[in-house]
Design a protein around this motif. Structure first.
Motif, PDB file in Angstrom:
ATOM      1  N   VAL A   1      17.324  23.464  41.478  1.00 41.66           N
ATOM      2  CA  VAL A   1      17.966  24.628  40.856  1.00 41.66           C
ATOM      3  C   VAL A   1      19.097  25.112  41.755  1.00 41.66           C
ATOM      4  O   VAL A   1      18.918  25.282  42.963  1.00 41.66           O
ATOM      5  N   ILE A   2      20.242  25.336  41.135  1.00 40.25           N
ATOM      6  CA  ILE A   2      21.418  25.871  41.820  1.00 40.25           C
ATOM      7  C   ILE A   2      21.827  27.153  41.102  1.00 40.25           C
ATOM      8  O   ILE A   2      21.974  27.166  39.878  1.00 40.25           O
ATOM      9  N   LEU A   3      21.992  28.214  41.864  1.00 43.13           N
ATOM     10  CA  LEU A   3      22.484  29.477  41.327  1.00 43.13           C
ATOM     11  C   LEU A   3      24.003  29.463  41.507  1.00 43.13           C
ATOM     12  O   LEU A   3      24.487  29.257  42.626  1.00 43.13           O
TER      13      LEU A   3
ATOM     14  N   LEU B   1      18.920  26.858  45.238  1.00 45.95           N
ATOM     15  CA  LEU B   1      17.710  27.681  45.315  1.00 45.95           C
ATOM     16  C   LEU B   1      16.468  26.823  45.514  1.00 45.95           C
ATOM     17  O   LEU B   1      15.541  27.212  46.200  1.00 45.95           O
ATOM     18  N   ARG B   2      16.459  25.669  44.849  1.00 46.13           N
ATOM     19  CA  ARG B   2      15.324  24.758  44.964  1.00 46.13           C
ATOM     20  C   ARG B   2      15.866  23.339  45.063  1.00 46.13           C
ATOM     21  O   ARG B   2      16.616  22.895  44.196  1.00 46.13           O
ATOM     22  N   GLU B   3      15.524  22.671  46.125  1.00 48.99           N
ATOM     23  CA  GLU B   3      15.964  21.288  46.339  1.00 48.99           C
ATOM     24  C   GLU B   3      15.327  20.386  45.286  1.00 48.99           C
ATOM     25  O   GLU B   3      14.166  20.565  44.921  1.00 48.99           O
ATOM     26  N   ALA B   4      16.083  19.416  44.820  1.00 52.44           N
ATOM     27  CA  ALA B   4      15.564  18.449  43.858  1.00 52.44           C
ATOM     28  C   ALA B   4      14.831  17.331  44.592  1.00 52.44           C
ATOM     29  O   ALA B   4      15.238  16.941  45.691  1.00 52.44           O
ATOM     30  N   PRO B   5      13.769  16.808  43.996  1.00 50.22           N
ATOM     31  CA  PRO B   5      13.095  15.670  44.614  1.00 50.22           C
ATOM     32  C   PRO B   5      14.045  14.472  44.706  1.00 50.22           C
ATOM     33  O   PRO B   5      14.920  14.303  43.854  1.00 50.22           O
TER      34      PRO B   5
END
Length: 152
Positions: free
Chosen positions: A101-103, A112-116
């Protein structure tokens, strides 16, 4: 999409893509908006890192835009990491946990949340990297010679 294009002439997804591209550049990645992958499949943003890692970022302007996207899982086979880019008002609980997730806004973005990390097969990586390079070169060429028929 152009950095000089005023916000009022841009679609919401284009505004998000602009901020994402700026942030990716700051992370040492080179990105292209609207990157075709195969017929009827086009990534909002595709980026390549210094070591050849490929990211795809899909820009979603709201709940309805996200719910209408029925093909997002088809992008997973075309990248090492897959992200959603959304604005501050987007309901983050809609986004699948197994994605990044990118804001973003029109001026920048933040992961915001690193991708696997799911590494691409070498043959697919080579083909994508060559296609990315040819498209980037074609778009750059269009700036100095905007005649029809060039690869976009």
């Amino acid at each position: 999409m152009s950095d000089t294009q005023p916000f009022q002439q841009m679609q919401p997804g284009q505004i998000l893509a602009r901020g994402v591209l700026r942030a990716l550049r700051d992370l040492g990645m080179s990105g292209l908006p609207e990157m075709p992958l195969r017929p009827r499949l086009r990534a909002d943003v595709m980026a390549i890192g210094r070591k050849g890692e490929i990211w795809i970022v899909e820009c979603k302007s709201g709940r309805a835009d996200f719910r209408a996207d029925r093909k997002w899982q088809g992008y997973l086979e075309w990248c090492d990491r897959y992200f959603w880019a959304v604005d501050a008002d987007f309901p983050l609980d809609l986004l699948p946990e197994e994605t990044g997730v990118i804001l973003a806004d029109g001026h920048g973005a933040e992961v915001l949340r690193e991708a696997p990390h799911c590494p691409l097969a070498p043959a697919r990586r080579k083909a994508l990297t060559l296609d990315f390079a040819r498209r980037a070169a074609g778009r750059l060429h269009m700036l100095s010679d905007p005649r029809p028929g060039l690869l976009l």
